[in-house]
Design an enzyme around this catalytic site. Structure first.
Site, mmCIF file in Angstrom:
data_model
loop_
_atom_site.group_PDB
_atom_site.id
_atom_site.type_symbol
_atom_site.label_atom_id
_atom_site.label_comp_id
_atom_site.label_asym_id
_atom_site.label_seq_id
_atom_site.Cartn_x
_atom_site.Cartn_y
_atom_site.Cartn_z
ATOM 1 C CG ASP A 1 -2.650 10.826 1.089
ATOM 2 O OD1 ASP A 1 -2.400 11.116 2.586
ATOM 3 O OD2 ASP A 1 -3.715 10.151 0.793
ATOM 4 C CD GLU A 2 -6.400 11.474 -2.197
ATOM 5 O OE1 GLU A 2 -6.853 11.051 -3.310
ATOM 6 O OE2 GLU A 2 -7.187 11.251 -1.167
#
Length: 564
Positions: free
Chosen positions: A231-232
Site C-alpha cells: 500500500d501507499e
C-alpha cells in the site's frame, strides 16, 4: 497316506489364506496412500482458488502468471511441522497487531489472545516490521527489543491454542522505512532522499525481499496466508530508473507497479505453493482493468479493500469491487479499523467513530452479492500503532480493547445489538459503555485495564490541571513569574500562598506517573515506555517539575535581592 494327503491339503489352505491376507493388506495400504496423496494435492491446489481447484489450460495465457521452475517447499512435511489448514469456506475476522510501534511483550499476548477468541476473532494479522528476529545479512533490520525465535513460536502456539489463524505481514514495496533507513540499503530507494519505497528496477531489491520473505515464512510454516502489504507506494515513478523504464517500455506507473508485484508473487508461488497471498488494494484502484487482467496477478493474490471513514455507503466501494471482479479476482477481503486512524498522535480511541465504520462495512458485506461476483473471504480489523515508521504512537492496545470488543461483536452479531452489548460488557468486566463519550464505566477485567484507566486520567486531567495551576493561579502570575524565576528572587510570604497547593499537585502526579510507568513496563519494552512518556506526560509534567524546582530554590533564599 490319508493322513499325509490331509496334511498337505491343510498346508495348501494355509498358504492360500496367507496370500489373500497379504493382498488385502496391500490393497488397504494403497488405498490409504492414495487418499493421503489426494489430500496433499488438494491442499496444494488450494492456492489457485477453492480447495481442489486447479489452473486449467483454458485460462488465457495473458491471465496466467508465468512462474519460474522451482522446488515446492511450503508443504513438505517436516518433523513437528503442520500443513496449512483449509479455511477457504471460513469467513475470517483477523485482528491486526501493528508491531512497528508499542509491540507488546509475549506475556501480554498470552492474556489478550483468549479475549480475542471469546469476542469473535479467528485470526491475527501480525505486522512485525523490525520486531522480527532477522538473522544473518538481515540482522541490521532487528530492533534491539525484537522478539526471539522462541517468542515467535510461542505466539503461534498461543494462537493455535485459541483457534486464531496467524497471518504474517511483510511490506514488499512501500512503507519500508525500517529497511531503507539503514545505510546498507539506501541504494534501494526509489527516490534517494526518501526511505519510503523500493526502487523496483534494482536487482538487489527483489533479492532482498526474497531473503526477508523466506525468513518470515520459515518461522510461520503453519500459516495459510501471507500479506505482502504493497500500500501507499509513495513517490513511485519519480526516480530516474523508473522514468527511464517507463520511457523505454512505453509504460506507466501502474504497469510498473504490477511488474514488481508479479515478481514478488512469482517467487512466493514457486517456492511456497499452497500459501495464499493478500495485499492492500489502494494502489490497484488506480490501475485499469486491462492492465490488471494482462498482469495475471488476480489468480495469485486477493485484494484487501480498506476504508476507515465512519459513515459510508456500499455504493462508494462498488467501483473498486466491480473493477476487481472484471480483472479476474475471485475473492475479496475488507479492512476496517478499531483504532489508529483518527490522527497520528491520537491517545484515546473514539468508540462511536469506529463502531460506525464497522456498521458501514456490514452494509457492504450484505450488498456484495448484488455489487460484484466476488466471494467475501474475510475482514481485517486494523489497529494501527503508527502511521509510518517515523511517526509518533497512536492509541496503545489496552486503550483500544473496548473499541476492538465492540467492533468484533458488531461483526459477529450483524450490528451492535443488545446481545453484542451484553457480550462486550461480560467479557470486559464493565458496567456500561458510553459510545459518544468514548468512556467505559466499571472497574473492568480485560488485559491492560489498569493502563486503560490511567491513560484516561492522563488524557483528561494531566494537561488541564497543570496548565490551570501555571496559568490561572494569580499568586504565581503576580509573585512568581518567569521573570522572578529567571532572576532568582521572590517574596516568601506570597510564594507560600500557592506553594503547598503546587507541591501537592506535583507529588500526586509524580506518584501517579510512577504507577503508570510500572504498569506500562509490564506490557511494553523500555523504548515504548520512554517514548510514550516523552510524548504524552513529560511535556506537561516537566513544566510543573521546573516550577517546583525553582520554587524550592528561591524560597530558601529568604527574600534576597534580585540576581543580576
Amino acid at each position: 497316506m490319508a493322513f499325509q494327503r490331509s496334511h498337505r491339503l491343510n498346508l495348501l489352505r494355509l498358504v492360500v489364506l496367507l496370500l489373500i491376507a497379504l493382498a488385502g493388506i496391500k490393497f488397504l495400504f494403497r488405498d490409504s496412500f492414495t487418499l493421503e496423496l489426494h489430500k496433499h494435492v488438494s491442499k496444494e491446489s488450494g492456492f489457485w482458488g477453492d480447495t481442489g481447484d486447479i489452473v486449467q489450460d483454458v485460462i488465457p495465457q495473458s491471465q496466467v502468471l508465468e512462474l519460474p521452475e522451482a522446488k515446492i517447499t511450503a508443504l513438505r512435511q517436516e518433523p513437528g511441522q503442520q500443513v496449512p489448514r483449509d479455511v477457504s469456506a471460513t469467513e475470517m475476522r483477523l485482528v491486526h497487531l501493528d508491531l512497528k510501534g508499542a509491540a507488546p511483550r509475549v506475556s501480554y499476548l498470552e492474556q489478550v489472545f483468549p479475549f480475542l477468541s471469546q469476542l469473535g476473532a479467528n485470526g491475527i494479522l501480525i505486522e512485525y516490521e523490525d520486531m522480527f528476529p532477522f538473522k544473518g545479512e538481515l540482522e541490521v533490520l532487528r530492533s534491539p527489543y525484537a522478539y526471539s525465535e522462541e517468542d515467535i513460536e510461542r505466539i503461534q502456539q498461543l494462537a493455535e491454542q485459541h483457534k486464531l489463524e496467524v497471518v504474517p505481514l511483510v511490506q514488499t514495496f512501500g512503507h519500508v522505512e525500517f529497511i531503507l533507513k539503514h545505510e546498507k540499503y539506501q541504494h534501494l530507494r526509489e527516490v534517494e532522499r526518501f526511505p519510503n519505497s523500493f526502487n523496483p528496477h534494482v536487482p538487489n531489491t527483489l533479492a532482498l525481499l526474497r531473503s526477508i520473505l523466506a525468513q518470515v515464512i520459515e518461522k510461520h510454516r503453519r500459516s495459510t496466508w501471507i500479506h505482502i502489504g504493497a500500500d501507499e507506494v509513495f513517490h513511485l515513478g519519480e526516480g530516474m530508473d523508473s522514468k527511464n523504464w517507463m520511457s523505454r517500455n512505453k509504460g506507466d506507473v501502474g504497469t510498473m507497479f504490477l511488474k514488481h508485484i508479479k515478481e514478488v508473487l512469482g517467487f512466493l508461488s514457486a517456492q511456497y505453493w499452497g500459501l495464499r497471498v493478500l495485499m492492500w488494494d489502494d494502489m490497484l484502484r488506480k490501475i485499469s482493468v486491462g492492465a490488471l487482467r494482462e498482469s495475471g496477478i488476480a489468480k495469485h493474490v486477493s485484494p484487501v479493500v480498506w476504508f476507515y471513514a465512519p459513515d459510508f455507503e456500499a455504493e462508494q466501494i462498488e467501483p473498486f469491487l466491480t473493477k476487481y471482479a472484471e480483472s479476474g479476482f475471485e475473492a475479496v477481503w475488507f479492512a476496517s479499523a478499531f483504532k489508529g486512524t483518527t490522527g497520528p498522535a491520537q491517545t484515546w480511541t473514539p468508540l462511536s467513530y469506529h463502531l460506525k465504520n464497522h456498521l458501514s462495512w456490514l452494509k457492504v458485506m450484505q450488498a456484495l452479492p448484488r455489487l460484484a461476483p466476488l466471494r467475501f473471504q474475510g475482514i481485517v480489523l486494523t489497529g494501527w500503532q503508527r502511521y509510518d515508521h517515523y511517526s509518533v504512537l497512536c492509541e496503545l492496545l489496552p486503550v483500544g480493547i473496548p473499541s476492538l470488543a465492540i467492533c468484533l461483536q458488531t461483526l459477529v452479531n450483524g450490528g451492535f445489538t443488545e446481545e453484542a452489548k451484553r457480550k462486550v460488557l461480560d467479557v470486559l468486566g464493565l458496567e456500561s459503555v458510553q459510545l459518544e463519550q468514548s468512556t467505559c464505566e466499571g472497574r473492568g477485567a480485560f488485559p491492560g485495564v489498569e493502563i486503560y484507566h490511567m491513560v484516561q486520567q492522563v488524557n483528561g486531567h494531566l494537561r488541564e490541571s497543570i496548565l490551570k495551576a501555571l496559568e490561572e493561579e494569580s499568586a504565581i502570575k503576580g509573585w512568581f513569574s518567569p521573570y522572578h524565576r529567571k532572576h532568582h528572587f521572590g517574596n516568601p510570604r506570597n510564594m507560600e500562598s500557592f506553594g503547598s497547593k503546587v507541591l501537592k499537585l506535583h507529588e500526586d502526579w509524580e506518584s501517579f506517573v510512577r504507577d503508570l510507568r510500572a504498569q506500562l513496563e509490564r506490557v511494553y519494552f523500555p523504548d515504548t515506555v520512554e517514548e510514550w512518556m516523552e510524548e504524552n506526560v513529560n511535556p506537561y509534567l516537566d513544566q510543573l517539575r521546573d516550577l517546583v524546582r525553582d520554587y524550592r530554590a528561591i524560597i530558601r533564599l529568604n527574600g534576597r535581592p534580585k540576581a543580576t
